[in-house]
Design an enzyme around this catalytic site. Structure first.
Site, PDB file in Angstrom:
ATOM      1  N   GLY A   1      10.411  20.260   0.967  1.00  0.00           N
ATOM      2  CA  GLY A   1      10.723  21.625   1.761  1.00  0.00           C
ATOM      3  C   GLY A   1       9.455  22.385   1.900  1.00  0.00           C
ATOM      4  O   GLY A   1       9.464  23.548   1.926  1.00  0.00           O
TER       5      GLY A   1
ATOM      6  N   THR B   1       0.828  -1.295   0.060  1.00  0.00           N
ATOM      7  CA  THR B   1       0.103  -0.051   0.005  1.00  0.00           C
ATOM      8  C   THR B   1       0.691   1.331  -0.061  1.00  0.00           C
ATOM      9  O   THR B   1       1.922   1.155   0.666  1.00  0.00           O
ATOM     10  CB  THR B   1      -1.040   0.091   1.087  1.00  0.00           C
ATOM     11  OG1 THR B   1      -1.444   1.524   1.173  1.00  0.00           O
ATOM     12  CG2 THR B   1      -0.226  -0.234   2.412  1.00  0.00           C
TER      13      THR B   1
ATOM     14  N   ASP C   1       0.245   3.983   1.379  1.00  0.00           N
ATOM     15  CA  ASP C   1       0.116   4.780   2.733  1.00  0.00           C
ATOM     16  C   ASP C   1       1.064   4.380   3.807  1.00  0.00           C
ATOM     17  O   ASP C   1       1.486   5.079   4.763  1.00  0.00           O
ATOM     18  CB  ASP C   1      -1.323   4.397   3.356  1.00  0.00           C
ATOM     19  CG  ASP C   1      -2.116   5.062   2.488  1.00  0.00           C
ATOM     20  OD1 ASP C   1      -2.132   5.846   1.442  1.00  0.00           O
ATOM     21  OD2 ASP C   1      -3.422   4.800   2.685  1.00  0.00           O
TER      22      ASP C   1
ATOM     23  N   ARG D   1      -3.787  28.637  -3.827  1.00  0.00           N
ATOM     24  CA  ARG D   1      -4.328  27.838  -4.791  1.00  0.00           C
ATOM     25  C   ARG D   1      -4.122  26.495  -4.331  1.00  0.00           C
ATOM     26  O   ARG D   1      -3.282  26.084  -3.200  1.00  0.00           O
ATOM     27  CB  ARG D   1      -3.321  27.797  -6.057  1.00  0.00           C
ATOM     28  CG  ARG D   1      -3.523  29.022  -6.912  1.00  0.00           C
ATOM     29  CD  ARG D   1      -4.559  29.406  -7.608  1.00  0.00           C
ATOM     30  NE  ARG D   1      -4.686  30.595  -8.366  1.00  0.00           N
ATOM     31  CZ  ARG D   1      -4.790  31.731  -8.215  1.00  0.00           C
ATOM     32  NH1 ARG D   1      -5.206  31.922  -6.787  1.00  0.00           N
ATOM     33  NH2 ARG D   1      -4.823  32.818  -8.853  1.00  0.00           N
TER      34      ARG D   1
ATOM     35  N   HIS E   1      -4.904  10.199  -7.210  1.00  0.00           N
ATOM     36  CA  HIS E   1      -4.527   8.802  -7.751  1.00  0.00           C
ATOM     37  C   HIS E   1      -3.292   8.885  -8.332  1.00  0.00           C
ATOM     38  O   HIS E   1      -2.704   7.815  -8.639  1.00  0.00           O
ATOM     39  CB  HIS E   1      -5.858   8.177  -8.156  1.00  0.00           C
ATOM     40  CG  HIS E   1      -6.890   7.865  -7.399  1.00  0.00           C
ATOM     41  ND1 HIS E   1      -7.638   8.612  -7.010  1.00  0.00           N
ATOM     42  CD2 HIS E   1      -7.099   6.613  -6.748  1.00  0.00           C
ATOM     43  CE1 HIS E   1      -8.652   8.131  -6.327  1.00  0.00           C
ATOM     44  NE2 HIS E   1      -8.145   6.689  -6.206  1.00  0.00           N
TER      45      HIS E   1
HETATM   46  O1  F6P Z   1      -4.442   2.648  -1.324  1.00  0.00           O
HETATM   47  C1  F6P Z   1      -4.354   3.505  -0.153  1.00  0.00           C
HETATM   48  C2  F6P Z   1      -5.082   4.805  -0.838  1.00  0.00           C
HETATM   49  O2  F6P Z   1      -4.522   5.132  -1.811  1.00  0.00           O
HETATM   50  C3  F6P Z   1      -5.273   5.855   0.169  1.00  0.00           C
HETATM   51  O3  F6P Z   1      -3.949   6.518   0.370  1.00  0.00           O
HETATM   52  C4  F6P Z   1      -6.794   6.500  -0.245  1.00  0.00           C
HETATM   53  O4  F6P Z   1      -7.223   7.034   0.840  1.00  0.00           O
HETATM   54  C5  F6P Z   1      -7.512   5.347  -0.898  1.00  0.00           C
HETATM   55  O5  F6P Z   1      -6.640   4.530  -1.315  1.00  0.00           O
HETATM   56  C6  F6P Z   1      -8.184   5.682  -2.231  1.00  0.00           C
HETATM   57  O6  F6P Z   1      -9.151   4.617  -2.495  1.00  0.00           O
HETATM   58  P1  F6P Z   1      -9.738   4.589  -3.862  1.00  0.00           P
HETATM   59  O7  F6P Z   1      -8.729   4.037  -4.818  1.00  0.00           O
HETATM   60  O8  F6P Z   1     -10.738   3.456  -3.535  1.00  0.00           O
HETATM   61  O9  F6P Z   1     -10.279   6.048  -4.119  1.00  0.00           O
END
Ligand code: F6P
Length: 327
Positions: A190, A130, A132, A251, A257
């Site tokens: 930074g 993942t 994350d 902004r 994604h």
């Molecule tokens: O895979 C983890 C993650 O990218 C998280 O950081 C994010 O909150 C979530 O998946 C988004 O999920 P989905 O692809 O279902 O929109």
């Protein structure tokens, strides 16, 4: 005595992460090296339920180590949460005489694996995949390094335009439950501030920092906001700040994604290869229901139970350092 494992399945589940393909490749090749038949299950638990299962040979995993996404495809399965769904999945595994599994994914993947393995007594080894980095029992997860590099590369471009216009930018990065991406992206790019998920956001403090920054000759600022920041996402923080001081125009950029795609970094390829290799070796050794991880550059195993229950703590020293370096 447990039966010798001869046929294993591998799948990716949950959000895709760059490096998952390198892990699949390592599982298939380590399996074949050990004279196992290795089956690829497409679309994670959904594919297990739908019998999207196919034997993989060496050529199936050739030329994928550098590719982002997952060649096995992935999903977040609702059906697998039900007993009926898991029963279908088990029957399909039986059809292919699959005796054990390697599950590549995050916390949700491990949770499904734990329930399934307990219900049907099927050994499963988890591989942390993942972006994350929020999995207990490993310093790093597959995809995290690539994701922060991708985010930083994008932010470097924003820095150019922010600098040219003396502008304030809020940049939202992924991580709905954990701020590892935010914190590390903040340090690496930074940023003036990083609003992670773990630390309370003090809007007043940010406003005075920004008001003061011109007097310190800091003419533009980048603020990183974790998707899961408790005080709001990047848009909402930007609004709150403007409400307190209408001169603080900004902004907002949501990286979204974009952070999940792209060719895996060298670190992720090596990490994923180590994990895939270790997962198969672990299954062969007779262990089950554990996840592989890397701690202090050594492969370790953590019980699913513990990996699911415990949450990985964000490093307070890094949070403090980020603040000091952003002065
Ligand atoms: O895979 C983890 C993650 O990218 C998280 O950081 C994010 O909150 C979530 O998946 C988004 O999920 P989905 O692809 O279902 O929109």
């Amino acid at each position: 005595m447990t039966k010798k494992i001869k046929r294993i399945g591998v799948f990716t589940s949950g959000g895709d992460a760059p490096g998952m393909n390198a892990a699949v490749r390592a599982v298939v090749r380590t399996g074949i090296y050990n004279k196992l038949s290795v089956f690829g299950i497409s679309h994670g638990y959904e594919g297990m339920i739908a019998n999207e299962i196919k034997k993989l040979g060496k050529p199936d995993v050739a030329n994928i180590i550098h590719r982002g996404g997952t060649v096995l495809k992935t999903s977040r399965s609702e059906d697998f949460r039900t007993k009926a769904g898991r029963k279908k999945a088990y029957k399909n595994l039986q059809k292919h005489k699959i005796q054990a599994l390697v599950a590549i994914g995050g916390n949700g993947t491990y949770t499904g694996a734990k329930v399934f393995s307990e219900e049907y007594d099927i050994p499963i080894i988890g591989v942390p995949g993942t972006i994350d980095n929020d999995i207990y029992g490993t310093d790093f997860t597959i995809g995290f390094d690539t994701a922060i590099n991708t985010a930083i590369e994008a932010i470097d471009r924003i820095r150019d335009t922010a600098d040219s216009h003396n502008r304030l930018f809020f940049i939202e990065v992924m991580g709905r439950h954990a701020g590892f991406i935010a914190l590390n992206t903040g340090i690496g790019s930074g940023a003036a501030y990083t609003l992670s998920t773990e630390v309370k956001t003090d809007i007043k403090e940010i406003v005075s920092f920004l008001e003061d920054s011109k007097t310190r000759n800091k003419l533009f600022n980048l603020i990183i906001v974790a998707e899961g920041n408790k005080s709001g996402n990047a848009n909402s923080i930007a609004r709150k700040i403007k409400k307190m001081n209408p001169n603080l125009d900004s902004r907002v950029l949501i990286l979204g994604h974009l952070q999940r795609g792209g060719s895996p970094s060298a670190s992720d390829r090596v990490l994923a290869s180590r994990f895939g290799y270790a997962a198969v070796e672990t299954l062969i050794s007779g262990a089950k229901n554990k996840a592989v991880g890397l701690i202090n550059n050594q492969i370790v195993l953590t019980e699913f139970e513990q990996a699911i229950k415990e949450s990985k703590a964000i490093q307070d020293d890094l949070i403090n350092m980020a603040k000091i370096l952003a002065m």
